[in-house]
Write a protein that holds these residues in place. Structure first.
Motif, short mmCIF file in Angstrom:
data_model
loop_
_atom_site.label_atom_id
_atom_site.label_comp_id
_atom_site.label_asym_id
_atom_site.label_seq_id
_atom_site.Cartn_x
_atom_site.Cartn_y
_atom_site.Cartn_z
N LYS A 198 25.47 34.43 34.19
CA LYS A 198 25.49 35.15 35.46
C LYS A 198 26.73 34.75 36.26
O LYS A 198 26.72 34.72 37.49
CB LYS A 198 24.22 34.89 36.28
N ASN A 199 27.80 34.44 35.55
CA ASN A 199 29.04 33.96 36.16
C ASN A 199 30.20 34.47 35.32
O ASN A 199 30.37 34.04 34.17
CB ASN A 199 29.03 32.43 36.23
N LYS A 200 30.99 35.38 35.87
CA LYS A 200 32.06 36.02 35.10
C LYS A 200 33.16 35.05 34.68
O LYS A 200 33.76 35.20 33.62
CB LYS A 200 32.67 37.18 35.91
N LYS A 201 33.43 34.04 35.51
CA LYS A 201 34.47 33.08 35.16
C LYS A 201 34.09 32.29 33.90
O LYS A 201 34.90 32.13 32.99
CB LYS A 201 34.73 32.13 36.32
N LEU A 202 32.86 31.82 33.88
CA LEU A 202 32.39 31.09 32.70
C LEU A 202 32.32 32.00 31.48
O LEU A 202 32.58 31.56 30.35
CB LEU A 202 31.02 30.47 32.97
N SER A 203 32.00 33.26 31.69
CA SER A 203 31.92 34.22 30.58
C SER A 203 33.30 34.46 29.97
O SER A 203 33.44 34.50 28.74
CB SER A 203 31.34 35.55 31.08
N ILE A 204 34.32 34.60 30.82
CA ILE A 204 35.68 34.80 30.33
C ILE A 204 36.18 33.55 29.61
O ILE A 204 36.81 33.64 28.55
CB ILE A 204 36.62 35.18 31.49
N LEU B 262 40.92 22.38 23.72
CA LEU B 262 40.73 23.22 24.89
C LEU B 262 39.50 22.79 25.69
O LEU B 262 39.51 22.82 26.93
CB LEU B 262 40.61 24.70 24.49
N ILE B 263 38.44 22.41 24.98
CA ILE B 263 37.24 21.91 25.66
C ILE B 263 37.59 20.66 26.47
O ILE B 263 37.16 20.51 27.63
CB ILE B 263 36.11 21.58 24.65
N TRP B 264 38.39 19.78 25.88
CA TRP B 264 38.81 18.55 26.57
C TRP B 264 39.62 18.88 27.82
O TRP B 264 39.49 18.20 28.85
CB TRP B 264 39.63 17.70 25.61
N LEU B 265 40.45 19.92 27.77
CA LEU B 265 41.22 20.34 28.93
C LEU B 265 40.34 20.99 30.00
O LEU B 265 40.69 21.02 31.18
CB LEU B 265 42.32 21.33 28.52
N LEU B 266 39.20 21.48 29.56
CA LEU B 266 38.30 22.20 30.46
C LEU B 266 37.38 21.26 31.24
O LEU B 266 37.07 21.51 32.40
CB LEU B 266 37.45 23.18 29.64
N VAL B 267 36.96 20.16 30.60
CA VAL B 267 36.02 19.24 31.25
C VAL B 267 36.59 17.83 31.27
O VAL B 267 37.35 17.45 30.39
CB VAL B 267 34.65 19.24 30.53
N ILE C 283 35.54 25.01 38.36
CA ILE C 283 36.13 26.35 38.32
C ILE C 283 37.44 26.41 39.10
O ILE C 283 38.34 27.18 38.78
CB ILE C 283 35.13 27.40 38.88
N LYS C 284 37.58 25.55 40.14
CA LYS C 284 38.78 25.58 40.98
C LYS C 284 39.95 24.85 40.34
O LYS C 284 41.08 24.95 40.83
CB LYS C 284 38.46 24.97 42.34
N LYS C 285 39.68 24.09 39.28
CA LYS C 285 40.76 23.31 38.65
C LYS C 285 40.85 23.66 37.16
O LYS C 285 40.57 22.84 36.28
CB LYS C 285 40.49 21.81 38.84
N LYS D 194 43.73 24.91 35.79
CA LYS D 194 45.13 25.03 35.40
C LYS D 194 45.43 24.43 34.02
O LYS D 194 46.07 25.08 33.19
CB LYS D 194 46.03 24.39 36.46
N PRO D 195 44.99 23.17 33.73
CA PRO D 195 45.28 22.62 32.38
C PRO D 195 44.68 23.48 31.27
O PRO D 195 45.32 23.69 30.23
CB PRO D 195 44.63 21.23 32.44
N PHE D 196 43.45 23.95 31.49
CA PHE D 196 42.81 24.80 30.49
C PHE D 196 43.59 26.10 30.28
O PHE D 196 43.81 26.52 29.14
CB PHE D 196 41.38 25.12 30.89
N MET D 197 44.01 26.74 31.35
CA MET D 197 44.73 28.01 31.24
C MET D 197 46.08 27.82 30.55
O MET D 197 46.52 28.67 29.78
CB MET D 197 44.91 28.64 32.61
N ILE D 198 46.72 26.70 30.82
CA ILE D 198 48.00 26.40 30.14
C ILE D 198 47.75 26.26 28.64
O ILE D 198 48.50 26.79 27.82
CB ILE D 198 48.64 25.12 30.71
N GLY D 199 46.67 25.54 28.29
CA GLY D 199 46.32 25.38 26.87
C GLY D 199 45.97 26.71 26.23
O GLY D 199 46.38 26.99 25.11
#
Length: 361
Positions: free
Chosen positions: A101-107, A264-269, A334-336, A338-343
């Motif tokens: 129920k969260n589009k950011k997490l879905s993307i 990518l998971i490591w960059l995400l969390v 969700i606000k941070k 940037k590292p994930f998006m770069i990866g």
């Protein structure tokens, strides 16, 4: 620009459109010839039957449709392959949207798939593995609709049976997903005391009705496709060492394939604290559709001493992004991102560059 639901939907569609364009253009430009499996599917399509010597008929059917529309244009078959990929991404996104129920997490769940080479580097070769992708994702999505509904809809049951049959007619290994879903239903009935609904049988009836022509073909052709599949595992020549070697090899290869994904998971969390609860129905469903098919493949190798070829696992990881985002959602800021998006961007563009380099060289 404000980040709202509409903008996030647009971002998803920009992503899948970009994926389709890039992975259609790159092999069109860099490849001198079509991949061998695609050429083989074209040969099957020119003489359509309800089965072929190596595989069931779906890949031949689909590629013949594109041949009739576009003729012998290489780009058309690369496009076909990417259409199958982005349809599967679409279902992953729809499923993830219902889970979170969260589009950011879905993307994010879909973006993570760009770090798994089954969904980029190997996709230009339209074959039975790629052919399974949209049907695999559709079966899971409509199975979830049934699983999560208080009132099961006939249409959802029909669609599960339809897409299950199309997936099985793409490759017999699709059965591993279907068995996993059946095991989930059995678990729910006996452990969770969920009432059995006879609408479940609609999916089974549709599935077998659609398979009748192929089953007849199998009997008329001495089950040649099944014999071919068994021969590819090396099961007839296996020795005692194979019962240890091949399962270990299977595990190591899967871990190797998933290294970029885990990066990518490591960059995400920041923290990797996992709490798995089998009383959580979403978690239960995610485990059965993601982990159970892989465990069944591993079990097959352990019991039979057979070799599991890496490319056979192509559809098995489609919902891994959803699973791991669900596991770590409490630790995702969700606000941070940037590292994930770069990866993500790095893998998104690195894969086609590497593909072009390998093809040209």
């Amino acid at each position: 620009m404000a980040i709202n639901k509409k903008n996030l939907n647009n971002l998803f569609y920009i992503f899948i459109t970009s994926h389709l364009i890039i992975w259609t253009l790159v092999p069109t430009i860099s490849n001198n010839n079509l991949p061998l499996d695609t050429i083989e599917a074209l040969a099957w399509g020119s003489n359509l039957e309800w089965g072929f010597n190596k595989h069931p008929p779906m890949s031949g059917f689909v590629i013949e449709i594109f041949y009739q529309i576009f003729g012998p244009q290489d780009w058309a078959f690369y496009l076909l392959s990417q259409i199958f990929v982005i349809i599967s991404f679409f279902y992953v996104f729809k499923f993830s949207s219902e889970i979170f129920k969260n589009k950011k997490l879905s993307i994010i769940s879909v973006f993570l798939l760009e770090a798994i080479y089954f969904y980029n580097f190997t996709t230009p070769e339209f074959n039975v593995n790629v052919c399974q992708l949209p049907f695999w994702s559709a079966v899971i999505f409509y199975s979830w609709k049934i699983y999560n509904s208080k009132e099961i809809k006939f249409l959802d049951c029909i669609l599960v049976g339809l897409f299950a049959a199309l997936g099985f007619l793409s490759k017999y290994l699709f059965l591993y997903l279907l068995i996993s879903i059946d095991l989930l239903i059995i678990y729910l009935i006996f452990k969770k005391k969920r009432k059995f609904d006879f609408k479940y049988l609609i999916s089974i009836e549709v599935f077998f009705i659609l398979l009748i022509p192929h089953i007849i073909w199998l009997f008329n052709n001495d089950f040649i496709t099944i014999k071919y599949g068994l021969a590819r595992t090396g099961i007839e020549e296996s020795n005692i060492v194979d019962y240890i070697k091949y399962p270990i090899s299977f595990i190591l290869k899967q871990l190797g394939i998933l290294i970029p994904f885990f990066l990518l998971i490591w960059l995400l969390v920041k923290k990797t604290k996992i709490k798995i609860s089998f009383t959580n129905e979403k978690m239960l469903f995610l485990i059965f559709i993601n982990i159970m098919p892989i465990l069944l493949m591993l079990l097959t190798s352990i019991i039979t001493g057979s070799k599991i070829r890496t490319m056979w696992m192509t559809p098995f990881y489609l919902f891994f992004g959803t699973l791991f985002v669900y596991l770590f959602q409490a630790q995702i800021n969700i606000k941070k991102l940037k590292p994930f998006m770069i990866g993500f961007i790095f893998f998104f563009f690195l894969s086609p560059v590497l593909y072009a380099y390998v093809s040209i060289s």
